[in-house]
Design a protein around this motif. Structure first.
Motif, PDB file in Angstrom:
ATOM      1  N   MET A   1       0.864  -1.226   0.100  1.00 40.55           N
ATOM      2  CA  MET A   1      -0.082  -0.155  -0.034  1.00 40.55           C
ATOM      3  C   MET A   1       0.863   1.196  -0.041  1.00 40.55           C
ATOM      4  N   THR A   2       0.673   2.186  -0.827  1.00 39.31           N
ATOM      5  CA  THR A   2       1.355   3.582  -1.011  1.00 39.31           C
ATOM      6  C   THR A   2       0.701   4.475  -0.072  1.00 39.31           C
ATOM      7  N   ILE A   3       1.696   5.237   0.644  1.00 39.82           N
ATOM      8  CA  ILE A   3       1.355   6.310   1.578  1.00 39.82           C
ATOM      9  C   ILE A   3       1.366   7.719   0.563  1.00 39.82           C
ATOM     10  N   THR A   4       0.364   8.472   0.789  1.00 41.11           N
ATOM     11  CA  THR A   4       0.266   9.460  -0.025  1.00 41.11           C
ATOM     12  C   THR A   4       0.782  10.643   1.166  1.00 41.11           C
ATOM     13  N   VAL A   5       1.812  11.689   0.406  1.00 41.46           N
ATOM     14  CA  VAL A   5       2.246  12.593   1.483  1.00 41.46           C
ATOM     15  C   VAL A   5       2.324  14.069   0.445  1.00 41.46           C
ATOM     16  N   LEU A   6       1.914  14.945   1.510  1.00 40.53           N
ATOM     17  CA  LEU A   6       1.623  16.404   1.007  1.00 40.53           C
ATOM     18  C   LEU A   6       3.075  17.120   1.900  1.00 40.53           C
ATOM     19  N   LEU A   7       3.823  18.037   1.045  1.00 40.98           N
ATOM     20  CA  LEU A   7       4.922  18.541   1.687  1.00 40.98           C
ATOM     21  C   LEU A   7       4.378  20.005   1.678  1.00 40.98           C
ATOM     22  N   ASP A  27       7.289   2.579  -1.020  1.00 40.70           N
ATOM     23  CA  ASP A  27       5.781   2.635  -0.402  1.00 40.70           C
ATOM     24  C   ASP A  27       5.387   4.087  -0.165  1.00 40.70           C
ATOM     25  N   ILE A  28       6.236   5.319  -0.586  1.00 39.96           N
ATOM     26  CA  ILE A  28       5.718   6.549  -0.116  1.00 39.96           C
ATOM     27  C   ILE A  28       5.588   7.353  -1.384  1.00 39.96           C
ATOM     28  N   ASP A  29       4.561   8.117  -1.535  1.00 40.20           N
ATOM     29  CA  ASP A  29       4.504   8.908  -2.917  1.00 40.20           C
ATOM     30  C   ASP A  29       4.066  10.326  -2.523  1.00 40.20           C
ATOM     31  N   VAL A  30       4.884  11.203  -2.877  1.00 43.06           N
ATOM     32  CA  VAL A  30       4.885  12.613  -2.628  1.00 43.06           C
ATOM     33  C   VAL A  30       3.673  13.178  -3.659  1.00 43.06           C
ATOM     34  N   VAL A  31       2.451  13.463  -3.411  1.00 45.90           N
ATOM     35  CA  VAL A  31       1.325  13.912  -4.143  1.00 45.90           C
ATOM     36  C   VAL A  31       1.395  15.282  -4.571  1.00 45.90           C
ATOM     37  N   GLY A  32       1.846  16.127  -3.486  1.00 47.02           N
ATOM     38  CA  GLY A  32       1.828  17.455  -3.817  1.00 47.02           C
ATOM     39  C   GLY A  32       2.594  18.583  -2.996  1.00 47.02           C
ATOM     40  N   GLU A  33       2.729  19.527  -3.031  1.00 47.71           N
ATOM     41  CA  GLU A  33       3.452  20.736  -2.266  1.00 47.71           C
ATOM     42  C   GLU A  33       2.841  21.923  -2.092  1.00 47.71           C
ATOM     43  N   ALA A  34       3.162  22.568  -1.157  1.00 47.91           N
ATOM     44  CA  ALA A  34       2.374  23.976  -0.639  1.00 47.91           C
ATOM     45  C   ALA A  34       3.746  24.761   0.023  1.00 47.91           C
ATOM     46  N   SER A  35       3.531  26.139  -0.199  1.00 47.86           N
ATOM     47  CA  SER A  35       4.369  26.843   0.300  1.00 47.86           C
ATOM     48  C   SER A  35       3.853  27.858   1.474  1.00 47.86           C
ATOM     49  N   THR A  36       2.619  27.757   1.668  1.00 48.80           N
ATOM     50  CA  THR A  36       2.076  28.260   2.660  1.00 48.80           C
ATOM     51  C   THR A  36       0.917  27.760   3.296  1.00 48.80           C
ATOM     52  N   GLY A  37       0.518  28.111   4.616  1.00 51.96           N
ATOM     53  CA  GLY A  37      -0.563  27.323   5.264  1.00 51.96           C
ATOM     54  C   GLY A  37      -1.816  27.244   4.619  1.00 51.96           C
ATOM     55  N   ASP A  38      -2.274  28.237   3.698  1.00 57.44           N
ATOM     56  CA  ASP A  38      -3.505  28.178   3.178  1.00 57.44           C
ATOM     57  C   ASP A  38      -3.261  27.395   1.816  1.00 57.44           C
ATOM     58  N   GLU A  39      -2.193  27.379   0.994  1.00 55.82           N
ATOM     59  CA  GLU A  39      -2.059  26.575   0.146  1.00 55.82           C
ATOM     60  C   GLU A  39      -2.096  25.198   0.648  1.00 55.82           C
ATOM     61  N   ARG A 117       5.803   6.466   7.793  1.00 51.74           N
ATOM     62  CA  ARG A 117       4.926   5.027   8.030  1.00 51.74           C
ATOM     63  C   ARG A 117       4.303   5.029   9.232  1.00 51.74           C
ATOM     64  N   VAL A 118       5.033   5.407  10.550  1.00 48.84           N
ATOM     65  CA  VAL A 118       4.361   5.079  11.860  1.00 48.84           C
ATOM     66  C   VAL A 118       3.276   6.016  11.910  1.00 48.84           C
ATOM     67  N   VAL A 119       3.156   7.107  11.717  1.00 46.30           N
ATOM     68  CA  VAL A 119       1.972   8.095  11.572  1.00 46.30           C
ATOM     69  C   VAL A 119       0.880   7.491  10.722  1.00 46.30           C
ATOM     70  N   ALA A 120       1.131   6.999   9.544  1.00 44.97           N
ATOM     71  CA  ALA A 120       0.368   6.723   8.401  1.00 44.97           C
ATOM     72  C   ALA A 120      -0.528   5.446   8.926  1.00 44.97           C
ATOM     73  N   ALA A 121       0.213   4.810   9.646  1.00 45.84           N
ATOM     74  CA  ALA A 121      -0.532   3.555  10.200  1.00 45.84           C
ATOM     75  C   ALA A 121      -1.424   3.830  11.553  1.00 45.84           C
ATOM     76  N   GLY A 122      -1.315   4.978  12.016  1.00 48.02           N
ATOM     77  CA  GLY A 122      -2.301   5.390  12.823  1.00 48.02           C
ATOM     78  C   GLY A 122      -1.662   5.653  14.352  1.00 48.02           C
ATOM     79  N   ASP A 123      -0.465   5.489  14.320  1.00 47.56           N
ATOM     80  CA  ASP A 123       0.361   5.722  15.531  1.00 47.56           C
ATOM     81  C   ASP A 123       0.764   7.277  15.786  1.00 47.56           C
ATOM     82  N   ALA A 124       1.459   7.596  16.869  1.00 49.62           N
ATOM     83  CA  ALA A 124       1.758   9.107  16.795  1.00 49.62           C
ATOM     84  C   ALA A 124       3.219   9.008  17.300  1.00 49.62           C
ATOM     85  N   LEU A 125       4.016   9.971  16.826  1.00 52.07           N
ATOM     86  CA  LEU A 125       5.233  10.004  16.953  1.00 52.07           C
ATOM     87  C   LEU A 125       5.926  11.261  17.399  1.00 52.07           C
TER      88      LEU A 125
END
Length: 222
Positions: A1-7, A27-39, A117-125
């Motif tokens: 399963m691929t984990i999707t990530v926004l930077l 197993d990790i795919d960066v699907v998008g980026e943002a340079s501000t909180g609003d973005e 991976r840890v956070v995507a699995a539902g844990d906290a770190l």
């Protein structure tokens, strides 16, 4: 399963570095980026990533406000606060906003991928240094109960719903131990330790491991 990530970071080179490091994990795919909180909020609503790596200091809406906003709209999304700063103000603001992780930018590449991976699995770190800071600060200034699910006042024995073993596991979680370390101390398997943590989270109605720590301190377990 691929984990999707926004930077989300206001520095292009920082985002480029994180993107390169994360994509080395198959197993990790960066699907998008943002340079501000609003973005970041707009991109998260569109892309619905599994995890958002969120900087704190960005133009306009900062990372804390963005975290609070996007988690209100996308409660299943996980946010890792990733910053060069490690002050109490940022730690507690991030946790109150619902972040599942708080890491400094000094983390090594393997540690960064593992955190996702840890956070995507539902844990906290939390990084070890941040965990120590949280533990020390809670001993003197508990987080207000208003920030906790259910809004229950501190002092009530919410932990009464737990078994003796679950209470012991929660106490060890609150001291900053991982599931593997808890297993070693209690002479049980890591899977059993994880099961106890999961059951405690469900019984207490909290979001994740971080909020489990908050309950432990508010109810005097530590």
């Amino acid at each position: 399963m691929t984990i999707t990530v926004l930077l989300a970071d206001d520095q292009h080179l920082v985002r480029a570095g994180f993107r390169s490091l994360l994509r080395r994990g198959r197993d990790i795919d960066v699907v998008g980026e943002a340079s501000t909180g609003d973005e970041a909020v707009r991109a998260a609503r569109t892309l619905k990533p599994d995890v958002v790596l969120m900087d704190i200091r960005m133009p306009g809406m900062d990372g804390i406000a963005a975290t609070r906003t996007l988690l209100r709209d996308l409660p299943d999304c996980k946010v890792i606060i990733l910053t060069t700063f490690e002050t109490d103000e940022y730690v507690f603001s991030a946790l109150a906003a619902g972040a599942s992780g708080f890491l400094t930018k000094e983390i090594d590449p393997d540690g960064l991928r593992n955190a996702v991976r840890v956070v995507a699995a539902g844990d906290a770190l939390l990084s070890p240094s941040v965990t120590r800071r949280v533990v020390g600060q809670f001993a003197h200034r508990p987080v207000p109960a208003a920030g906790m699910p259910g809004g229950e006042p501190p002092g009530g024995d919410r932990l009464a719903v737990l078994t003796d073993r679950e209470r012991e596991v929660v106490r060890l979680v609150a001291t900053g131990l991982s599931n593997v370390e808890i297993a070693a101390q209690l002479v049980i398997s890591p899977l059993t330790a994880k099961t106890h943590v999961t059951r405690a989270i469900a019984k207490l109605g909290v979001r994740d491991r971080v909020q489990l720590v908050i309950v432990a301190f508010e109810d005097g377990l530590i």
